[in-house]
Design a protein around this motif. Sequence first.
Motif, PDB file in Angstrom:
ATOM      1  N   THR A   1       0.834  -1.209   0.000  1.00  0.00           N
ATOM      2  CA  THR A   1       0.000   0.000   0.000  1.00  0.00           C
ATOM      3  C   THR A   1       0.868   1.258   0.000  1.00  0.00           C
ATOM      4  OG1 THR A   1      -1.722  -1.186   1.211  1.00  0.00           O
ATOM      5  CG2 THR A   1      -1.832   1.216   1.245  1.00  0.00           C
ATOM      6  N   GLN A   2       1.858   1.312   0.888  1.00  0.00           N
ATOM      7  CA  GLN A   2       2.752   2.475   0.952  1.00  0.00           C
ATOM      8  C   GLN A   2       3.552   2.623  -0.341  1.00  0.00           C
ATOM      9  OE1 GLN A   2       3.861   4.846   3.429  1.00  0.00           O
ATOM     10  NE2 GLN A   2       1.913   4.438   4.421  1.00  0.00           N
TER      11      GLN A   2
ATOM     12  N   MET B   1       1.283   3.937  -3.058  1.00  0.00           N
ATOM     13  CA  MET B   1       0.914   5.324  -2.790  1.00  0.00           C
ATOM     14  C   MET B   1       2.052   6.269  -3.174  1.00  0.00           C
ATOM     15  SD  MET B   1       1.193   8.081  -0.429  1.00  0.00           S
ATOM     16  CE  MET B   1       1.970   7.312   0.940  1.00  0.00           C
TER      17      MET B   1
END
Length: 122
Positions: A12-13, A16
């Motif tokens: 996810t990071q 992003m």
Amino acid sequence: MSKILVVEDSKTQREMMANLLQSNQFEVVTAKNGVEAISQAELLHPDLAILDIVMPEMNGYDLCRKLRENPETKNISIIICSSKSTKADRHWGYRQGANAYIGKPFLPEELMDTVKTLLRIS
């Protein structure tokens, strides 16, 4: 177009940060750990790398040091971006060769300003 290597074990990071950088016209390559990052850095010669600290196989401090020791990667600008952001963590990151240290969570503007400063983009 500047090339940036994002090294982050959290999918996810990683996505992003990659999306943020791509939306600002940077070419982005990613790695999910330090071992993969060394291969990517040697093969693709990014202009800048953004490293997490807490990762499997090789932590970000060790990765930073290895990038600095390698003649092929020693000139890559390095930003450490980590939830480990005490004064001691920051000091150790700079001792390993980081050019900048950003604590998580971070503001997108903070990351972009740091990237642009290190790449000398106005």
